[in-house]
Motif scaffolding. Sequence first.
Motif: not given
Length: 889
Positions: A398-413
């Motif tokens: 489970a700790n090798l799963i590349p679970m990562s995301a850029s911080f985008l805030g809220r890009l909808e409008d």
Amino acid sequence: MSAFPDGWICGRVGIWGEADQRGQAWAGWEVSSQDYRNSPDDLAVRLEESLAALLRSLDPDVRIQWHWSLSGDYRRELAAYAAKTAETENSFARSVREARLARLSAKHQAGLLRREKLLLFAATPIKAKTPASALSRAALSAHYSRLLEQLDGSFALRAEGWGAYLGASGVTLRRLEEDELFAALWGCFNPRRRDKPGAWEPGHNILPQIWRGQMLGQPGSLPEDRYGFVLDGCYHAVVGFGTDRYPQSTYAGLIYHLLSLGISEYRVVLNVYPLSQRQEIKREEYELRRITGDFQSEQKQSLIPAILQKRDRIQRLATGAETPLRWDFGVILWSDSADELSERIELVRARIGAMSGAQDWTSSGFRTAKNSWINLLPGNLWCDYHRDAHKGTDAWVANLIPMSASFLGRLEDPDMLVEGTEGQLVGVQSFISGTPQHAVVLGATRTGKSVLLNDFLCESWPNFKKRIIVEEGDSYGSIVRALGGSRILVHQDADLCLNPLATYGACLSRAQVEIASTTIAGLIGAEHDHGALAAIVNAVDGEYAALAEEWISFDESRREMCGREALAARLLVKNVLEGETFPEAYAQLREWLQAPGENPAKVVFAGISPAAVAEFLATDDGERLSRNVAFAHMGDEEEVELGYVVNALKQEHLAGDSQRNQDIAAALENWLEVPLFSGTSTLRLDGELLHFELGRADERIKAAMIVCLGNAVRNHLTTLPRSQRKLILLEEAAKLLDTPSGQRLVAEYYQQLGKYSAWVCSVVQTYSTFAQAPVIKNAVLGNSSLYLLTQHRDAAALEDANRTLRLPEAATAAVLGYPSPEFLKPPAALFTVRQAGERNPLVGTARLEAEEELLRLSSSKGEDYERRRMERLESLKGKAIDVEALVSE
């Protein structure tokens, strides 16, 4: 050597090989999550548990693949920002948005923007037999349609279970459509154009459509032996863990070593193959018998730990405490230059070396690299080649799963579109699904707060209809002029009257009576004298009632009009707007009655008979409410004034202590000479942008001014259509609203005005003053969902605020360590954004690189302030000044 399989994409299902026992079906999902590197520790633990639970749920017939990559595709977001910019009517706000759009679009075209992208693929062998060749074409088509429908439903059902496991950690899955499956494959075969998929023809073999160039062995120009191959003009290599040299242990966050390389031309892929628990137990039991036999024959004490370890693993497998898995892992790298690829390989090897004692394996030659690369293609999980498949448990993998995301805030409008610190775009939203996300801006002096909010005012211009700024210090004067707003300097010598008893077009409410009475008591320092305050309330109440009755009696048709409106509002409270107060219901009624076209409110209003109105007015409640409604129709010159209350206090018949009333009246008479509070209100709240500057006000009367002004703003906003978005900016809220009445007012702003689509933002610089006003602190922090934090220099103050914000440790350290804007090149303000997410707060760092004109207008330096004054003076040269018009004003 592994060969490229034929493939088809049929709707949301992909096929590798043939659509029978010789092939496999696969599907994909986009994984949306937050930036867990800036998340609270407990959320990271929950994520680890959720991923382990998902892995335990797999059966040997389903294999999954996590496919992490970097994309620079913001076309949709930039197109939406451009469309909103074109609609912006204010020329200065539009110029700010256009400059921002031009800079970000240029970076987008140059490939300088990036965002993390995580896809989940699942594959299962097809068990259907090959149809008999004698079947007709129609029968074959029906067979394959049924097969695809079954496969699609099977994938959807499994994804529901996976989504349930991940949902508790705020992770969501979205099924990829056929064009997105094609795009995922296209990006692997065409790295130069991975964000711009070419055209394709569904129903045909996918391989010729995505493979636009040859795959060649490298020409041997690298320092070591050939690492891989050339595809789409890019040199490729695959780096993974060496045999028996993978991490000795894993932990949450281990994989981040490989997800922040500072480059964008690479992918991280993890294939997971569930194993049969029964077969694994048999294998372990066989190993246990072998080791036990060796121990019995040789009596080697060194074999005892191995025996105990095998017994423990058999027990955990048999009880379900451990799920056996096999996994492949690879980092795919590419570059235009062989030498640059070599440098990137060394970078990855160094990062792998820092992962709990792991060592790397690097593809050595065309054949090995090609086979490993094919094994890591999206959905190709049942191929024959496995370079070095490792074994592990669910918690370990489970700790090798590349679970990562850029911080985008809220890009909808977004109301504000800025850059992140890792090349991504970050959106800040003030409304989510129509609900205002009240805000607080926290930061030390000279850390970029003014630039941040000035930029917000400009960028958010098309999203708001009304903007009101209340401040002390003139931080917004220049930007208000540029935006064409109205500046109102509020002080004791201003040509302005803030009648504390005016309702500004709203119906009378108990809150209005109490705020007006407390404000009047504050003028003579009696706001804490309960006896004096009661006498003033009595006088104010009486004057409101007397004036309303006089106004109604002047034209008896007004009585029926006010009675009908009051009765209709009362009906709304009882049947439609349950839980709302009468003033709120009346404001809603008036909006519905003024709306164009027919609506139910107009029908109900017209259906109230004169007899029903008369019966309602005959009650004490009806009479009182109709008088309250009368104030919504009065003009400014008809309102109750301070002089009326003074005269009432002088009257002998007024209830209460006669001498006390006389003393209060005598004290208040001095204020009748102050035009700011005595007379008809001259405050005008029309216009799209109003700026109230209180810095020149006398400290003795500042509290009363603020309350009068705040009350006027509140009443005015309740008369505007609820659907219109309003912005209220309170600069240095703790300093401006440090009186009991002020505290009550700002608390009401945060707690009540949201239903009128009013977004309230408080700016706090001196947090210690803010913390000493618990009513404000609790009301503001407790009702806010959006926080913007610039650099802090006081760790203790940040720790106090953090009891409410619950920032993760990494984000707290970032706020304390931000450099001042002048030390960044180009100058920029770093700030932490914490805003509401679907389940958990979204937290990350953003970077505002404001345009030059905005920086000039926002600067608080003395020389810049003086320069702006001289520029305004210069602008008057050669202009004809109408003196008579000025005098007549």
